[in-house]
Every structure is written in structure tokens, then in C-alpha cells.
Design a protein around this motif. Sequence first.
Motif, short mmCIF file in Angstrom:
data_model
loop_
_atom_site.label_atom_id
_atom_site.label_comp_id
_atom_site.label_asym_id
_atom_site.label_seq_id
_atom_site.Cartn_x
_atom_site.Cartn_y
_atom_site.Cartn_z
N PHE A 13 38.65 36.24 40.74
CA PHE A 13 39.48 37.33 40.26
C PHE A 13 38.90 38.63 40.80
O PHE A 13 37.74 38.69 41.18
CB PHE A 13 39.64 37.34 38.74
CG PHE A 13 38.40 37.66 37.94
CD1 PHE A 13 38.16 38.94 37.49
CD2 PHE A 13 37.51 36.65 37.60
CE1 PHE A 13 37.03 39.22 36.73
CE2 PHE A 13 36.39 36.92 36.83
CZ PHE A 13 36.15 38.21 36.40
N TYR A 14 39.78 39.64 40.87
CA TYR A 14 39.43 40.88 41.55
C TYR A 14 39.72 42.08 40.68
O TYR A 14 40.77 42.16 40.03
CB TYR A 14 40.25 41.02 42.84
CG TYR A 14 40.03 39.90 43.82
CD1 TYR A 14 39.06 40.00 44.81
CD2 TYR A 14 40.78 38.74 43.75
CE1 TYR A 14 38.85 38.97 45.71
CE2 TYR A 14 40.58 37.70 44.65
CZ TYR A 14 39.61 37.82 45.62
OH TYR A 14 39.40 36.80 46.51
N LEU A 15 38.79 43.02 40.69
CA LEU A 15 39.01 44.35 40.12
C LEU A 15 39.14 45.28 41.32
O LEU A 15 38.19 45.41 42.10
CB LEU A 15 37.83 44.77 39.24
CG LEU A 15 37.41 43.80 38.13
CD1 LEU A 15 36.22 44.36 37.36
CD2 LEU A 15 38.56 43.52 37.20
N LEU A 16 40.30 45.88 41.48
CA LEU A 16 40.59 46.66 42.67
C LEU A 16 40.88 48.10 42.32
O LEU A 16 41.47 48.40 41.28
CB LEU A 16 41.79 46.06 43.40
CG LEU A 16 41.67 44.58 43.79
CD1 LEU A 16 43.00 44.07 44.32
CD2 LEU A 16 40.56 44.40 44.81
N GLY A 17 40.49 48.98 43.22
CA GLY A 17 40.76 50.39 43.03
C GLY A 17 40.64 51.13 44.34
O GLY A 17 40.53 50.52 45.41
N GLU A 18 40.66 52.44 44.24
CA GLU A 18 40.55 53.27 45.42
C GLU A 18 39.22 52.99 46.12
O GLU A 18 38.15 53.22 45.56
CB GLU A 18 40.64 54.75 45.04
CG GLU A 18 41.98 55.13 44.46
CD GLU A 18 42.00 56.57 43.96
OE1 GLU A 18 41.05 57.32 44.22
OE2 GLU A 18 42.98 56.92 43.30
N ARG A 19 39.29 52.42 47.32
CA ARG A 19 38.13 52.11 48.14
C ARG A 19 37.10 51.26 47.40
O ARG A 19 35.90 51.32 47.66
CB ARG A 19 37.50 53.40 48.66
CG ARG A 19 38.45 54.20 49.52
CD ARG A 19 37.97 55.56 49.90
NE ARG A 19 36.56 55.54 50.32
CZ ARG A 19 35.81 56.62 50.39
NH1 ARG A 19 36.31 57.78 50.08
NH2 ARG A 19 34.56 56.53 50.78
N THR A 20 37.58 50.45 46.45
CA THR A 20 36.70 49.60 45.65
C THR A 20 37.27 48.19 45.58
O THR A 20 38.45 48.01 45.36
CB THR A 20 36.58 50.16 44.21
OG1 THR A 20 36.03 51.48 44.28
CG2 THR A 20 35.68 49.29 43.36
#
Length: 143
Positions: free
Chosen positions: A3-10
Amino acid sequence: MKFYLLGERTNIEIDVLHRNFPDSTDYWDVNWVKSKIKIEIPGYLVCFNAELRTDELRDFVNELKLMKRFLQGKASLKNLDSYFQFDCEMDKLGNIMWTGETCYPAGYGAVLTFEFASDQTFLNTLIKELDEILTVFPVVGKP
């Protein structure tokens, strides 16, 4: 299963590999899972193995579902062994602010603290990924 936690440049990737004690009948033993954590943020790439609990994942996905339903609120993925903690809060516009902290080796190692922003568009995918993981690695027993 990832699973992934995604954000701005993260990009935070958590790969749940297997139960540590699959034959145990003890709630506190059988719910430990081995995982691999990979965090990519500007200026840093962190990768390490960590022990998680299935009840930690269950509690996190339940909080995310409430956040998605009400389009506001908070959710936390807390780790009993203190390898990491990820907290998020959604505002009324659907923006999500995340704070993260990792410690490796757990409890006494190097600590990395960071923040990143994302929005609600990735919540459906994150919830689906966690639900699939919990189907394969359900919480077993009661405390």
C-alpha cells in the motif's frame, strides 16, 4: 502486498510480506507481520524492514474510511515497535496534510521527521489496498 501513501513529491511504499508467527494461537503473536518500508521524499531515500501488526492496519483503514465518508477528520498509522508513525488530517476542502516519523533501528536509531501534502483523490486506492491486505492477513483473535 503493498500500500502507498502518496503526496507532492512523496512516495511511501509499505510491502506486507508475511506473518511472523502464522501457527501461533496467541492474539499478540499471530498478528505480527513482516514488512518492508520504502520512503522517497525530496533529498531522502529510506528503506528498511519493520514489524507491523494487522490490528494497526485495521485501525488505520477504519479511520481513513470515516475521513472519506465525512470529507474531514484524522487518521493515524501507529506502530507498536516505533519504526514509524504517519498521521494525516483532511480539511474541509479535501486537502490532506501528513506528518511522518521513522526511527531505524526502532526505538534508538536515526529519526527522520517530515511533512507532505496530498488530497482526497488517492483515498479510494489506499483504502482498497489496505482492505486487500487485511483480506489476506486478517486480524486473528481478540486481545
